[in-house]
Design a protein around this motif. Structure first.
Motif, PDB file in Angstrom:
ATOM      1  N   TYR A   1      -2.152 -23.433   0.619  1.00  0.00           N
ATOM      2  CA  TYR A   1      -2.149 -22.414  -0.416  1.00  0.00           C
ATOM      3  C   TYR A   1      -2.444 -21.069   0.239  1.00  0.00           C
ATOM      4  O   TYR A   1      -3.410 -20.934   0.982  1.00  0.00           O
ATOM      5  CB  TYR A   1      -3.212 -22.737  -1.471  1.00  0.00           C
ATOM      6  N   PHE A   2      -1.606 -20.068  -0.064  1.00  0.00           N
ATOM      7  CA  PHE A   2      -1.756 -18.754   0.530  1.00  0.00           C
ATOM      8  C   PHE A   2      -1.654 -17.682  -0.545  1.00  0.00           C
ATOM      9  O   PHE A   2      -0.880 -17.816  -1.480  1.00  0.00           O
ATOM     10  CB  PHE A   2      -0.657 -18.491   1.574  1.00  0.00           C
ATOM     11  N   ALA A   3      -2.416 -16.626  -0.376  1.00  0.00           N
ATOM     12  CA  ALA A   3      -2.279 -15.422  -1.181  1.00  0.00           C
ATOM     13  C   ALA A   3      -2.340 -14.239  -0.214  1.00  0.00           C
ATOM     14  O   ALA A   3      -3.045 -14.291   0.798  1.00  0.00           O
ATOM     15  CB  ALA A   3      -3.382 -15.329  -2.227  1.00  0.00           C
ATOM     16  N   PHE A   4      -1.602 -13.208  -0.536  1.00  0.00           N
ATOM     17  CA  PHE A   4      -1.528 -12.045   0.330  1.00  0.00           C
ATOM     18  C   PHE A   4      -1.802 -10.786  -0.490  1.00  0.00           C
ATOM     19  O   PHE A   4      -1.432 -10.709  -1.663  1.00  0.00           O
ATOM     20  CB  PHE A   4      -0.138 -11.922   0.967  1.00  0.00           C
ATOM     21  N   ALA A   5      -2.415  -9.817   0.144  1.00  0.00           N
ATOM     22  CA  ALA A   5      -2.625  -8.520  -0.489  1.00  0.00           C
ATOM     23  C   ALA A   5      -2.161  -7.437   0.477  1.00  0.00           C
ATOM     24  O   ALA A   5      -2.534  -7.442   1.643  1.00  0.00           O
ATOM     25  CB  ALA A   5      -4.094  -8.312  -0.839  1.00  0.00           C
ATOM     26  N   GLU A   6      -1.336  -6.553  -0.019  1.00  0.00           N
ATOM     27  CA  GLU A   6      -0.923  -5.357   0.715  1.00  0.00           C
ATOM     28  C   GLU A   6      -1.642  -4.196   0.036  1.00  0.00           C
ATOM     29  O   GLU A   6      -1.491  -3.992  -1.174  1.00  0.00           O
ATOM     30  CB  GLU A   6       0.589  -5.144   0.615  1.00  0.00           C
ATOM     31  N   ILE A   7      -2.430  -3.462   0.812  1.00  0.00           N
ATOM     32  CA  ILE A   7      -3.224  -2.366   0.262  1.00  0.00           C
ATOM     33  C   ILE A   7      -2.890  -1.104   1.048  1.00  0.00           C
ATOM     34  O   ILE A   7      -2.897  -1.120   2.275  1.00  0.00           O
ATOM     35  CB  ILE A   7      -4.729  -2.664   0.371  1.00  0.00           C
ATOM     36  N   GLU A   8      -2.610  -0.038   0.325  1.00  0.00           N
ATOM     37  CA  GLU A   8      -2.345   1.236   0.984  1.00  0.00           C
ATOM     38  C   GLU A   8      -3.165   2.323   0.306  1.00  0.00           C
ATOM     39  O   GLU A   8      -3.253   2.377  -0.924  1.00  0.00           O
ATOM     40  CB  GLU A   8      -0.860   1.587   0.911  1.00  0.00           C
ATOM     41  N   TYR A   9      -3.770   3.152   1.130  1.00  0.00           N
ATOM     42  CA  TYR A   9      -4.479   4.309   0.603  1.00  0.00           C
ATOM     43  C   TYR A   9      -3.482   5.446   0.479  1.00  0.00           C
ATOM     44  O   TYR A   9      -2.877   5.876   1.457  1.00  0.00           O
ATOM     45  CB  TYR A   9      -5.641   4.714   1.513  1.00  0.00           C
ATOM     46  N   ASN A  10      -3.290   5.928  -0.756  1.00  0.00           N
ATOM     47  CA  ASN A  10      -2.364   7.027  -1.017  1.00  0.00           C
ATOM     48  C   ASN A  10      -3.153   8.330  -0.930  1.00  0.00           C
ATOM     49  O   ASN A  10      -3.993   8.605  -1.786  1.00  0.00           O
ATOM     50  CB  ASN A  10      -1.740   6.847  -2.398  1.00  0.00           C
ATOM     51  N   GLY A  11      -2.900   9.119   0.096  1.00  0.00           N
ATOM     52  CA  GLY A  11      -3.635  10.355   0.314  1.00  0.00           C
ATOM     53  C   GLY A  11      -3.386  11.402  -0.760  1.00  0.00           C
ATOM     54  O   GLY A  11      -4.258  12.229  -1.024  1.00  0.00           O
ATOM     55  N   SER A  12      -2.228  11.382  -1.396  1.00  0.00           N
ATOM     56  CA  SER A  12      -1.925  12.362  -2.441  1.00  0.00           C
ATOM     57  C   SER A  12      -2.739  12.098  -3.706  1.00  0.00           C
ATOM     58  O   SER A  12      -3.367  12.998  -4.251  1.00  0.00           O
ATOM     59  CB  SER A  12      -0.442  12.338  -2.785  1.00  0.00           C
ATOM     60  N   SER A  13      -2.713  10.855  -4.164  1.00  0.00           N
ATOM     61  CA  SER A  13      -3.432  10.507  -5.394  1.00  0.00           C
ATOM     62  C   SER A  13      -4.876  10.093  -5.121  1.00  0.00           C
ATOM     63  O   SER A  13      -5.670   9.992  -6.046  1.00  0.00           O
ATOM     64  CB  SER A  13      -2.713   9.369  -6.118  1.00  0.00           C
ATOM     65  N   LYS A  14      -5.181   9.824  -3.850  1.00  0.00           N
ATOM     66  CA  LYS A  14      -6.500   9.346  -3.417  1.00  0.00           C
ATOM     67  C   LYS A  14      -6.847   7.992  -4.047  1.00  0.00           C
ATOM     68  O   LYS A  14      -7.996   7.654  -4.252  1.00  0.00           O
ATOM     69  CB  LYS A  14      -7.591  10.373  -3.718  1.00  0.00           C
ATOM     70  N   LYS A  15      -5.818   7.203  -4.326  1.00  0.00           N
ATOM     71  CA  LYS A  15      -6.006   5.887  -4.927  1.00  0.00           C
ATOM     72  C   LYS A  15      -5.617   4.794  -3.941  1.00  0.00           C
ATOM     73  O   LYS A  15      -4.779   5.003  -3.064  1.00  0.00           O
ATOM     74  CB  LYS A  15      -5.147   5.739  -6.184  1.00  0.00           C
TER      75      LYS A  15
END
Length: 168
Positions: free
Chosen positions: A23-37
């Motif tokens: 069983y696998f789960a993946f997360a792709e996370i990016e810090y958006n510098g414009s929205s700071k989110k």
């Protein structure tokens, strides 16, 4: 007797076809510098998440792919995911909001989340033990992309290692 054996063989194959060993789960996370989110995509097998939610006592009247227009399900999904996927900066938990989700024909579920505006410090702490209480072989992985130089870092999560920090 042959008919009984044939029926038994059929149902044995049917049940083993739905099971999978890993069983696998993946997360792709990016810090958006414009929205700071923080912008996040979680990828998990839809029926595994349904099983996990039901085990947690969440009533699901339809499969996830049929829940797109159900705001109550979206709230339940957000609450359930927050127990198995957490982000903290400087010991302060970052609330995440479910923006939407898609179920692919392959059965993979993509859940899209975002944070309120945040300012990353020197590190970000993650807890990613989603599905691990239901599936003992669950393994999860995060890929984090920081906006300044688009550098990527990864972290792996196992039932014996449910938290990880990524230094920026």
């Amino acid at each position: 007797m042959k008919k009984l054996l044939a029926v038994f063989a059929f149902f044995s194959c049917l049940f083993s076809a739905n099971a999978h060993e890993f069983y696998f789960a993946f997360a792709e996370i990016e810090y958006n510098g414009s929205s700071k989110k923080l912008e996040i995509t979680l990828e998990v097998t839809a029926h595994d998440l349904e099983t996990d939610m039901k085990k947690a006592g969440i009533f699901i009247d339809k499969h996830i792919e049929n829940q797109g227009k159900n705001p109550e399900f979206k709230k339940q999904l957000e609450l359930h995911l927050s127990k198995g996927f957490e982000i903290a900066i400087s010991d302060s938990s970052i609330p995440l909001k479910v923006i939407g989700f898609d179920v692919m024909p392959t059965g993979q579920l993509y859940v899209y989340l975002e944070s309120d505006p945040v300012v990353p410090k020197t590190s970000i702490d993650f807890k990613f033990d989603l599905l691990m209480d239901t599936f003992p072989n669950q393994q999860n992985k995060i890929t984090f992309t920081f906006f300044q130089d688009k550098s990527k870092q990864t972290a792996v999560f196992l039932p014996t290692k449910r938290t990880e920090s990524i230094n920026l």
